[in-house]
Design an enzyme around this catalytic site. Structure first.
Site, PDB file in Angstrom:
ATOM      1  CB  SER A   1     -51.100 -27.904  37.005  1.00  0.00           C
ATOM      2  OG  SER A   1     -52.424 -27.862  36.424  1.00  0.00           O
TER       3      SER A   1
ATOM      4  CD  GLU B   1      -3.134  -0.713   0.089  1.00  0.00           C
ATOM      5  OE1 GLU B   1      -3.252   0.474  -0.235  1.00  0.00           O
ATOM      6  OE2 GLU B   1      -3.435  -1.888  -0.483  1.00  0.00           O
TER       7      GLU B   1
END
Lengths: 121, 771
Positions: free
Chosen positions: B466, B187
């Site tokens: 229940s 780069e």
């Protein structure tokens, strides 16, 4: 005062645990015992919060390890956290499985926690 | 006297001078504004560069796997843990982050990790698993036996910043040296020498671009690229280029090369995962190779550098051919520049891309559990801080338990849907927690566990049916002077006038009343009329009080219908309620987070274990005995009777009106599980708690529970054999008898008249003959 209580407790807890095994046997310490020993060292160095964390790790590995619950109770007692001390000692008693020494020590913590709470009121 | 007008020539010079003055003024002010502007940019740079440079998402970790001799652990479970944590299988298992497995013998080279309470160094360990247990644990180098160690926890998700940029910050020194070298070679070859801009490079690029008629080459230095990403937008305008150049020069004058390079390595955009942007080499290493950046090989480093130019275009998962070609170009440039030798080059060129097939999803594979984590953290942290401060959050999730849970649920749902296609929309939620520490091990919030929407385990409230009954029976058993498991309860028609004047007459599931039956049978068979009768006898207020003591924080409306479970709760709330039963009367708040570390790995917060005795352990022991029988002999019998008898399990079915919700809640010696099945639109499922939820729970528990002995009974418990008809002490003549626990002193004193009653029955029959 708090430190005196801590030192007293550490001595007490030292009495009822097995003596340190000789070097060649140390490797066979169980995982929970390793953590209990670590917690004792930290507590002796005044690293109470770290010691509590290590003991909670022991409780995670063995939720029914009465010793770990009892040491937590004792540490909370030394910190003046009486309500917690009483509750954790109760758990220790729950898992004591007939271990008389352990039950006696749990009861002592509960009694001292009550006294501490009363002293505060 | 009027002033003499200036001559023409004089006027000309004055105009010239005036122009000059103006020009100077303009120039001076331009210079001043430029300096002011530069100063402003300088401030901007310093502020950003010296402060916290990035909003870093918080990372969330599962519980670390604890290894110690005698720990129950299967070979498959250890392998799935290693795979989830990104360990790679290798020939010897000695490179960091790799393992070798052969017939229960593992060699694992762990990675160092900073836990809340200290550093766990990297080691190579030998683990031997046999018959579902760790038999041996030792250090490879020293050969010494180890008593305990923790693996690095699996990362289970991130809490991302609003702008969706994700990154793992790395220090330059942590990266393999080849990576920054390769980056510069590709780069910005002159990075080490230029002062922020590379005029030659710009000239060359301009020339190339001019000849090509389009932009083919960039002349930007790494510094300029960093400035662009850091401070500026991506428009290609002259003013932006101008700013970029000034700022690049300023940045170079203020900070050293190493600092700039490090910032670049962390800033650069390297890929996309859904709506999450992958920034920096630290995260890219995780995202593409599922490993820390320290462990990147030459070829892997070259691939990441290759991607910098176009993360979409060179996406190695989508365009492997393009990616490998560009990677090889990078490798060849490194060779050409003398950075690597021919052997290295050949090896790197020959190596495959080796990217992991599926990105390691950042948001989370465990959305339901993450929801719980966020809920717990919200009590102490602002959302904004969770998204930006780079916190490390240590949770209680057990990925192996989660996997077992998901599989058990998916399997049962598939079967249910195959049997009845109209159940295609059936939804589900599961919560699994550990006894003692009350840590939530697993959570599923939808039939598709990875579904990110509605979290039914946490956000849904449904009538519990229940499941509520244990609260009624515990209220009774907590008064041993009045109630024991043998107390007779009337199961008969009951009519309760309601506030609105109507009459409520609950029926039993089998539409029959069973008369006077022992309390334990009433609960095990889940008879509605007996439960309501008992509840009214005890008083609604005391039942509500029990519910609150069990850990239900919701507002509980004081209607009698709550006793049959019209109360609506989330699966998590049900888990909290049953946790207090499982822990024998000790309320322990369920937790999903253990600790939080800040970005510098310093402890920030620990969620300590809390516990509080809410009920007498002996009373809860009696209740749990009833729940054990409910599972094995009562409403759960069809499945419960088949479960291994070595497991000490207890639990309760819950079914709501016309079979809309199917619940099961229960526990063993180590884990607690709550399962819910139902439809989002509340349509009938046709499932009872026993036919829908229970099989999932049973599959789960039989995999999770080891053969831990049941916890011994509290010392005040004694056992007595009781006649099931009268609830009195049984003698040998009683036909139907069972052994029941009692709190010592509360056991029935009288003996059942079994022998007598048979004679009496005979007498009655004789009498009949003479009528």
């Amino acid at each position: 005062m708090r430190y005196c209580a801590l030192i007293l407790l550490l001595t007490l807890s030292g009495c009822s645990t097995l003596p340190t095994p000789p070097k060649d046997q140390q490797q066979s310490l169980s995982a929970a015992d390793t953590l209990l020993a670590q917690a004792d060292t930290k507590a002796a160095n005044g690293e109470i919060q770290q010691a509590i964390a290590v003991l909670e790790r022991a409780v995670r590995l063995q939720p029914r390890n009465a010793q770990a619950w009892l040491r937590l109770a004792e540490l909370y007692l030394s910190q003046g956290e009486y309500r917690k001390a009483e509750q954790f000692a109760g758990r220790a008693e729950q898992f004591a499985a007939g271990d008389r020494t352990l039950i006696r020590r749990s009861k002592i913590v509960i009694k001292q926690a009550h006294e501490g709470q009363r002293g505060r009121d | 006297m009027p002033k003499k007008p200036p001559t023409r020539k004089k006027r000309k010079t004055t105009t010239k001078r005036r122009w000059l003055r103006w020009l100077l003024l303009v120039l001076a002010s331009a210079l001043i504004s430029l300096s002011v502007y530069t100063l402003y940019l300088d401030q901007l740079i310093q502020k950003k560069f010296e402060g916290q440079r990035w909003s870093v998402p918080s990372r969330v970790y599962a519980r670390p796997l604890e290894l110690y001799p005698q720990r129950p652990l299967t070979v498959e479970n250890l392998r799935s843990e290693l795979d989830l944590a990104g360990y790679q299988p290798s020939a010897n298992g000695l490179e960091p982050g790799s393992y070798r497995h052969n017939a229960g013998r593992f060699i694992i080279s762990t990675r160092a990790f900073r836990h809340w309470d200290g550093e766990e160094p990297a080691h190579s360990i030998k683990v031997q698993i046999q018959s579902g247990k760790i038999q041996q644990l030792s250090d490879v180098d020293s050969g010494r036996a180890l008593s305990l160690l923790r693996l690095k926890p699996v990362e289970i998700g991130t809490i991302n910043p609003a702008h969706r940029e994700d990154r793992i910050l790395v220090r330059l020194a942590q990266l393999p040296a080849i990576l920054p070298m390769a980056l510069q070679a590709i780069e910005d070859r002159k990075f080490a020498r230029h002062r922020g801009i590379d005029l030659q490079g710009i000239a060359r690029a301009s020339w190339v671009n001019l000849r090509a008629g389009r932009v083919v080459q960039g002349g930007s230095t790494l510094t300029q690229q960093l400035v662009k990403n850091f401070f500026l937008n991506s428009q290609r305008t002259f003013s932006r280029k101008f700013n970029e150049a000034i700022m690049a020069l300023l940045l170079e004058s203020r900070f050293d090369k190493q600092d700039i390079l490090e910032a670049y390595l962390n800033e650069v955009y390297l890929g996309q995962d859904g709506n999450r942007a992958i920034h920096g080499f630290g995260l890219a290493a995780r995202f593409y190779f599922n490993k820390p950046a320290q462990e990147l090989t030459l070829a892997e480093s070259a691939l990441l550098v290759a991607i910098v130019r176009g993360p979409t275009y060179y996406d190695p998962r989508r365009h492997p051919q393009r990616a490998i070609e560009r990677r090889n170009q990078v490798i060849e440039i490194l060779h050409r520049d003398g950075i690597i030798d021919s052997t290295q080059t050949a090896a790197a060129l020959a190596s495959p891309l080796s990217v992991t097939p599926r990105p390691n999803r950042g948001e989370s594979r465990y959305p339901a559990f993450m929801g719980l984590v966020k809920q717990q953290l919200a009590q102490h942290y602002r959302d904004q801080d969770l998204r930006s401060e780079g916190l490390r959050i240590f949770t209680t999730l057990d990925p192996v338990v989660q996997q077992i849970t998901e599989q058990a649920m998916i399997k049962q749902l598939k079967q249910l849907k195959q049997r009845q296609p109209e159940r295609a929309t059936l939804e589900a939620a599961v919560v699994v927690s550990r006894l003692g520490s009350a840590e939530v091990s697993a959570m599923v919030g939808a039939a598709k566990p990875q579904y990110r929407g509605f979290n039914r385990a946490l956000e849904m409230r449904r009538p519990v049916g229940s499941l509520l009954k244990p609260a009624i029976y515990l209220t009774a058993l907590a008064q041993p002077q009045h109630y024991t498991l043998a107390s007779l309860i009337e199961d008969e028609e009951i009519n309760l006038p309601q506030a609105d004047g109507s009459i409520w007459s609950p029926a039993n599931y089998d539409h029959t009343s069973h008369g006077a039956i022992p309390l334990i049978t009433a609960l095990a068979q889940s008879y509605n009329q007996a439960a309501v009768k008992l509840g009214m006898e005890l008083g609604l207020r005391s039942v509500v009080d029990t519910l609150q003591q069990l850990g239900i924080n919701n507002q509980i409306p004081p209607y009698p219908s709550i006793m049959l479970g019209s109360l609506e709760l989330s699966p998590l709330a049900v888990a909290q309620m049953y946790q207090t039963l499982a822990d024998r009367g000790y309320y322990t708040p369920l937790r999903a987070v253990r600790e939080v570390l800040n970005a510098q790995h310093q402890p920030l917060q620990r969620y300590a274990l809390e516990t509080e005795k809410r009920f007498s352990p002996a009373a809860v022991y009696l209740l749990n005995e009833a729940l054990r029988r409910a599972l094995r002999q009562g409403t759960g019998k069809r499945i419960g009777a088949q479960l291994p008898s070595t497991l000490s399990l207890a639990g309760k079915t819950g079914t709501t009106n016309q079979l809309r919700d199917s619940w099961f809640a229960g526990f063993g010696s180590e884990y607690l599980g709550v399962v819910w099945l139902g439809n989002d639109d509340n349509l009938v499922t046709g499932l009872t708690g026993a036919s829908g939820a229970l099989p999932i729970w049973a599959a789960l528990m039989s995999q999770l529970e080891g053969n831990l002995e049941p916890l011994p009974a509290p010392p005040e418990i004694i056992y007595k054999v009781v006649d099931s008809e009268s609830g009195l002490l049984a003698d040998t003549g009683c036909e139907s008898r069972f052994e029941l626990p009692f709190i010592d002193g509360s056991q029935p004193q009288a003996s059942a008249p079994c022998r007598n009653s048979r004679e009496w029955g005979m007498l009655e029959r004789l009498k009949g003959w003479f009528k």
